[in-house]
Design an enzyme around this catalytic site. Structure first.
Site, mmCIF file in Angstrom:
data_model
loop_
_atom_site.group_PDB
_atom_site.id
_atom_site.type_symbol
_atom_site.label_atom_id
_atom_site.label_comp_id
_atom_site.label_asym_id
_atom_site.label_seq_id
_atom_site.Cartn_x
_atom_site.Cartn_y
_atom_site.Cartn_z
ATOM 1 N N ASP A 2 41.908 -0.542 19.654
ATOM 2 C CA ASP A 2 42.358 0.810 19.983
ATOM 3 C C ASP A 2 41.193 1.791 19.918
ATOM 4 O O ASP A 2 40.443 1.834 18.929
ATOM 5 C CB ASP A 2 43.464 1.244 19.026
ATOM 6 C CG ASP A 2 44.183 2.473 19.508
ATOM 7 O OD1 ASP A 2 43.614 3.575 19.395
ATOM 8 O OD2 ASP A 2 45.312 2.342 20.013
ATOM 9 N N HIS A 29 43.980 3.073 24.770
ATOM 10 C CA HIS A 29 44.757 3.925 23.872
ATOM 11 C C HIS A 29 45.902 4.547 24.663
ATOM 12 O O HIS A 29 45.678 5.199 25.689
ATOM 13 C CB HIS A 29 43.885 5.016 23.257
ATOM 14 C CG HIS A 29 44.616 5.848 22.238
ATOM 15 N ND1 HIS A 29 45.083 5.331 21.058
ATOM 16 C CD2 HIS A 29 44.960 7.162 22.235
ATOM 17 C CE1 HIS A 29 45.675 6.280 20.360
ATOM 18 N NE2 HIS A 29 45.624 7.402 21.052
ATOM 19 N N SER A 43 50.290 7.579 20.409
ATOM 20 C CA SER A 43 49.214 8.040 19.536
ATOM 21 C C SER A 43 49.812 8.734 18.306
ATOM 22 O O SER A 43 50.586 8.128 17.579
ATOM 23 C CB SER A 43 48.266 8.955 20.317
ATOM 24 O OG SER A 43 47.127 9.254 19.560
#
Length: 655
Positions: A307, A353, A206
């Protein structure tokens, strides 16, 4: 923690005999055995789990520079697990989005305080995935040195703001780039790059994945150029590849506007080559597809085509309407197109994610190639290859020198062998050596005279003295061999004569009991005869080897000790070889969300239940009857079709 029992096995019957029931009578032995055995099994399983948790835990360490802090001023740090036998280091940057102004930072402090302070950090952390020490969960990097860097700067690991900014109640510092640099510096005394052949894999998920891209070249320059360490640096970005698209809701703050404001607030440090490519809008370098072309260090990109963080950034919300699904489908297509110039990528068509710190990351596959296998193939492909074997390299040094001295010789024009043709390589190497000898023999007297003239008179005399000394040593060695052979022949003749005399005397004498001295003498004679027989059968080569051993008494014991120590070394535990099936660019062919059979499960936001793939397509806005007609099946068959069959049909239609 209870200790592991090392004593003899417990006899269940003896223990059971001590138990009595309420009436004082003995309990049934079989029931007691089962009961006690179950209790002990539970206890041993608990001990095993405790040891397993203890072995996999990462321990907390503070930064040596205490002035580098989190958002609230608390000390930053990292967690690590040392593997003494490994030269490989994995440094993992945690993610957690960011805040870009006072309002968003206050909201983050109220809801996500653990991402802005270290005051509640535990002493140990247990992280799975690529930081796991267990081979079944982390097949290729379980025996590496693992480092986890918690995210507490809210700046995508790019901030350099040391002085606090904000109001009286809430003031923040943003030192993500400084934290990462100090972590790398603190790992050097712990072993990073201290041995030749070291490797650093900078990984992040991330915001950490974005931080890897922003810091990768800078980390490599710090280790290799500034600290002069022999370490290979690579990067892996997990779910950090964002797009600067217009948001789904027009009133929402666009992702490009958020990073533009955040870049000023954080005093963000961006790669110089990227800012030169975007001089008027340097904050565009926070987006991977703009940053990637300017990177020099090898980078592997993992990215979900759909995502969840990108959906939140675009303010699309939970996808329950056809309009939302259409926007998401367009987002997946745009993300796929942005990965066209990436040399190493793994992009499944899933909604999710981050993945590298999850324990089931080994199950994710594209074309039957798992994510760890794809990473291993890429890592192996970026290693430098040796063009020649070490022995060939040493033996060709003279050839290179002659080619430089004689640029017009035939050997100079000989091309390099193909790296995959080993037989041709050795054959050409022998040809080069033969040509080298021919060139040396064909040297003209003028050249030889010129070479001798380069030596001074003292050097020529010294060389002559050494040559004479070598000849004298050879002559002495020959004389010693001749003397030894002469003594051996004389001893054999004397012994034969003595033996004949003894035999004659024994025949004349009557058999009488031998005294102790005579028995000892006869024993010595037998031993001497055996020795002479062995010496007669011993080849001449062995005699010469013994003479050399006498001349060099110190070399052989050292060699013997070295061989003994080498044989005692235990084989190191090695990771599996590079997978046979490798592909550096793995992008899902199917463009539908969740069409990969290994995707994470998706739940319906309204019901909380797992969504079937056909239900997902329906919410996507597809006319299922039209899909059935296009596939050539009826609705009943389509409803009863499992996910794999349906995905295969859709993939064939798309292709």
């Amino acid at each position: 923690m209870p200790q592991r029992a090392n004593g003899p096995t417990v006899q269940w019957s003896n223990v059971a005999a001590k138990y009595k029931d309420e009436n004082g009578t003995g309990l049934a032995r079989s029931d007691n055995n089962n009961l006690i055995q179950r209790k002990y099994m539970i206890m041993h399983e608990a001990i095993e789990d405790a040891h397993k948790d203890e072995n996999r835990s990462l321990k907390r360490a503070a930064l040596t520079n205490t002035s580098i802090t989190c958002n609230d001023g608390t000390h930053a740090g990292f967690y690590w697990r040392k593997q003494p036998n490994s030269k490989k280091w994995i440094v993992f940057l945690e993610g957690g989005w960011h805040c870009f102004d006072n309002r968003s930072c206050r909201a983050r402090w109220l809801r996500l305080r653990h991402l802005m302070t270290s005051s509640q950090w535990p002493e140990t952390r247990d992280v799975g995935g690529i930081l796991s020490p267990h081979a079944e969960e982390n097949p290729y990097w379980h025996n590496a040195n693992h480092v986890l860097v918690p995210y507490c700067s809210s700046d995508s690991w790019s901030g350099t703001r040391v002085e606090p900014v904000g109001d009286r109640e809430n003031s923040w510092r943003f030192m993500g780039a400084l934290i990462l640099r100090q972590v790398i510096a603190d790992l050097i005394p712990l072993g990073l790059g201290r041995v030749a052949g070291g490797e650093l894999l900078l990984v992040g998920s991330s915001a950490g994945g974005l931080g890897v891209m922003l810091s990768l070249d800078r980390v490599r320059d710090f280790l290799v150029n500034e600290r002069k360490l022999q370490v290979t640096v690579r990067g892996v970005s997990d779910s950090g590849w964002f797009l600067d698209r217009e948001p789904y809701t027009p009133s929402a703050v666009a992702s490009s506007e958020a990073v533009r404001l955040g870049w000023k607030l954080w005093q963000g440090l961006l790669p110089e080559d990227c800012t030169k490519a975007h001089p008027t809008e340097p904050w565009r370098c926070y987006f991977g597809y703009r940053l990637y072309p300017t990177l020099k260090t090898p980078l592997f990109v993992f990215q979900w085509l759909f995502d969840e963080a990108q959906m939140r950034a675009d303010n699309v919300g939970a996808p329950v309407t056809p309009q939302q699904w259409n926007y998401i489908h367009e987002m997946g297509g745009a993300l796929r197109s942005s990965l066209d110039n990436v040399s190493a990528v793994f992009a499944p068509s899933c909604i999710g994610h981050a993945v590298l710190s999850k324990r089931d990351w080994v199950n994710l596959k594209i074309d039957d190639i798992s994510l760890p296998a794809a990473l291993r193939c890429w890592e192996h492909s970026t290693r430098q290859r040796r063009k020649r074997h070490d022995k060939l390299k040493r033996s060709t040094e003279r050839t290179t020198a002659v080619q430089q001295a004689h640029p017009h010789s035939p050997s100079h024009s000989h091309s390099h062998p193909h790296p995959n043709a080993n037989n041709q390589r050795h054959q050409r190497h022998r040809q080069r050596l033969q040509k080298l000898n021919n060139v040396a023999q064909a040297s003209t007297p003028t050249q030889a005279q010129r070479k001798r003239n380069h030596l001074s008179k003292e050097q020529r005399e010294e060389r002559k003295r050494r040559r004479q000394e070598r000849q004298r040593r050879k002559q002495r060695r020959r004389q010693q061999q001749q003397q030894q052979q002469q003594r051996k022949r004389e001893n054999e003749a004397a012994n034969n004569k003595k033996n004949n005399n003894n035999n004659n005397n024994n025949k004349q004498r009557r058999r009488q009991p031998l005294t102790a001295e005579q028995q000892l003498q006869r024993k010595q004679q037998r031993q001497q005869r055996r020795y002479q027989l062995v010496m007669q059968k011993e080849p001449k080569k062995d005699v010469q080897q013994k003479e050399l051993q006498q001349e060099q008494p110190m070399e052989e014991p050292q060699k013997r000790r070295a061989s003994n120590s080498a044989s005692k070394l235990k084989p190191r535990q090695r990771v599996p070889r590079v997978p046979e099936k490798c592909n550096l660019r793995l992008l899902e062919r199917c463009s539908w969300p969740q069409c990969n059979h290994s995707c994470p499960t998706l739940t319906n936001p309204l019901t909380g239940e797992e969504m079937r793939f056909l239900e997902l397509l329906t919410s996507f806005g597809l006319d299922i009857e039209a899909v059935a007609a296009a596939l050539g099946v009826d609705m009943l068959t389509l409803n009863n079709m499992d996910r794999t069959e349906l995905v295969n049909l859709l993939t064939q239609q798309v292709s």
